[in-house]
Write a protein that holds these residues in place. Structure first.
Motif, PDB file in Angstrom:
ATOM      1  N   CYS A  49       0.848  -1.184   0.000  1.00 43.27           N
ATOM      2  CA  CYS A  49       0.000   0.000   0.000  1.00 43.27           C
ATOM      3  C   CYS A  49       0.894   1.249   0.000  1.00 43.27           C
ATOM      4  N   ASP A  61       0.370   4.098   1.253  1.00 39.55           N
ATOM      5  CA  ASP A  61       0.247   4.889   2.478  1.00 39.55           C
ATOM      6  C   ASP A  61       0.856   4.191   3.683  1.00 39.55           C
ATOM      7  N   CYS A  62       0.479   2.955   3.924  1.00 39.71           N
ATOM      8  CA  CYS A  62       0.930   2.252   5.127  1.00 39.71           C
ATOM      9  C   CYS A  62       2.002   1.206   4.848  1.00 39.71           C
ATOM     10  N   ARG A 119      -6.765  -3.248  -9.029  1.00 35.43           N
ATOM     11  CA  ARG A 119      -6.969  -2.488  -7.802  1.00 35.43           C
ATOM     12  C   ARG A 119      -6.981  -3.468  -6.635  1.00 35.43           C
ATOM     13  N   CYS A 167      -6.543  -2.843   0.741  1.00 39.60           N
ATOM     14  CA  CYS A 167      -5.570  -2.639   1.803  1.00 39.60           C
ATOM     15  C   CYS A 167      -6.153  -3.245   3.085  1.00 39.60           C
ATOM     16  N   CYS A 187      -5.210   1.999   8.305  1.00 36.49           N
ATOM     17  CA  CYS A 187      -4.903   2.768   7.084  1.00 36.49           C
ATOM     18  C   CYS A 187      -6.174   3.417   6.546  1.00 36.49           C
ATOM     19  N   PRO A 188      -6.149   4.706   6.255  1.00 37.29           N
ATOM     20  CA  PRO A 188      -7.352   5.346   5.714  1.00 37.29           C
ATOM     21  C   PRO A 188      -7.657   4.942   4.281  1.00 37.29           C
ATOM     22  N   ARG A 189      -6.674   4.409   3.582  1.00 41.36           N
ATOM     23  CA  ARG A 189      -6.906   3.999   2.193  1.00 41.36           C
ATOM     24  C   ARG A 189      -7.457   2.582   2.179  1.00 41.36           C
ATOM     25  N   ARG A 190      -8.594   2.391   1.550  1.00 40.54           N
ATOM     26  CA  ARG A 190      -9.206   1.062   1.496  1.00 40.54           C
ATOM     27  C   ARG A 190      -8.729   0.269   0.281  1.00 40.54           C
ATOM     28  N   THR A 191      -8.496   0.953  -0.853  1.00 37.67           N
ATOM     29  CA  THR A 191      -8.013   0.284  -2.061  1.00 37.67           C
ATOM     30  C   THR A 191      -6.890   1.127  -2.671  1.00 37.67           C
ATOM     31  N   PHE A 192      -6.078   0.480  -3.484  1.00 41.23           N
ATOM     32  CA  PHE A 192      -5.022   1.173  -4.216  1.00 41.23           C
ATOM     33  C   PHE A 192      -4.776   0.436  -5.521  1.00 41.23           C
ATOM     34  N   ARG A 219       1.022   7.906 -11.323  1.00 46.04           N
ATOM     35  CA  ARG A 219      -0.360   8.184 -10.950  1.00 46.04           C
ATOM     36  C   ARG A 219      -0.894   9.384 -11.721  1.00 46.04           C
TER      37      ARG A 219
END
Length: 331
Positions: A55, A57-58, A91, A94, A99-104, A114
């Motif tokens: 991910c 973010d995390c 996709r 996560c 982590c605030p992001r659920r998908t990436f 990006r």
């Protein structure tokens, strides 16, 4: 098995792996599915085979796939033809709870970035063209290179360099035309390294003085003949030595020489006329008739010796030299 149609020939997957290394050498984990060429446009269909990704973010690694969708990417030209990459990306979920992001979305290193259709390699080309030519001329060159781009996109790739906290030791100051005869600014350079430091929006005394106060350290200021720049240097950097740059020194010298020549034009005209008269070609002197010397025994003997020597140089024997040649007068 994936196939490729190219001019009636069929390429198997083994050949597509070789094409991957040739077309996309920096893309890691990429597999080509199809390779076609239609009307000068090369279309490459591919997907990524990396099983797990971290991910952004995390940094937690995930292997659960949420969905798939297609991206259309611009790549380096091949054989003078445009290349379009149709990439199927995944996709991922996560799984980190905090982590605030659920998908990436997966990114192929060396191929995708990006929110952009062009990879880092193509952007490097566009940035180099924009630096060398600018907007509209760069657009025309990009069409020839088979990587078309608009002038707004080219200019957006140009970012201002970071301005140092202190002024260089030798600071160059000159005006800069944003629009000739309309809008002018001030360009600042490091004379020792020949690099641009900053560009100011105006060419006023206050603008340059404010910059010099915010960036101290200039020991020598190389400027043009603008009195406003001189006042700014005296106010904000009184310890700096002011000097004219080489271009303005040559301009001043040419102006002084021209003014002096104009003041003494009558003397120069007389000198030029005298020089032309001196160099004018003179008429040739008349040829004088040959001098007739009296025939004496010494002269006749000398003529005979010269005739013998000429005959011997020509390969004749002394007895073969005619007597008339020995008695012929010398010219």
């Amino acid at each position: 098995m994936a196939i490729t149609v190219l001019g009636g020939n069929v390429l198997v997957m083994r050949d597509l792996s070789l094409l991957t290394k040739a077309l996309l050498p920096e893309a890691a984990g990429l597999v080509l599915d199809r390779f076609t060429e239609v009307d000068g446009l090369v279309v490459v269909e591919a997907h990524c085979v990396v099983g797990e990704l971290a991910c952004p973010d995390c940094a937690v690694v995930s292997g659960r796939v949420h969905s798939r969708y297609g991206r259309r990417l611009v790549e380096f030209p091949s054989g003078g033809r445009r290349v379009l990459v149709k990439l199927t990306v995944r996709r991922f979920f996560c799984d980190a709870v905090a982590c605030p992001r659920r998908t990436f979305v997966e990114q192929v290193e060396g191929l995708t970035t990006r929110y952009a259709r062009a990879g880092p390699g193509v952007k490097t080309w566009w940035r180099a063209v924009a630096l060398a030519l600018g907007g509209r001329p760069g657009t025309r060159l990009c069409r020839v290179l088979a990587v078309p781009s608009g002038r707004e996109r080219l200019l957006a790739l140009l970012h201002a360099p970071p301005v140092p906290d202190r002024s260089p030791r030798v600071l160059g100051v000159d005006d800069f035309a944003f629009r000739r005869s309309r809008t002018y600014g001030t360009i600042l350079l490091d004379v020792e390294s020949s690099t641009v430091i900053d560009v100011l929006p105006y060419r006023t005394t206050e603008t340059l003085a404010a910059w010099l106060r915010a960036h101290p350290g200039a020991e020598i200021v190389c400027r043009d003949r603008d009195s406003g720049y001189s006042r700014a240097v005296r106010e904000a950097a009184p310890g700096a030595v002011e000097m004219a740059d080489r271009w303005h020194l040559l301009q001043n010298l040419a102006s002084a020489v021209g003014k002096t020549c104009h003041q003494h034009r009558s003397c120069l005209r007389k000198h030029a006329e005298g020089e032309a008269e001196r160099l004018r070609p003179q008429p040739p002197l008349p040829e004088l008739p040959p001098i007739e010397r009296p025939r004496t025994q010494t002269i006749e003997r000398t003529r005979q010796q010269h005739a013998v020597r000429r005959g011997r140089r020509a390969g004749q024997r002394q007895s073969a030299v005619p007597a008339a040649a020995c008695s012929a007068p010398m010219r």
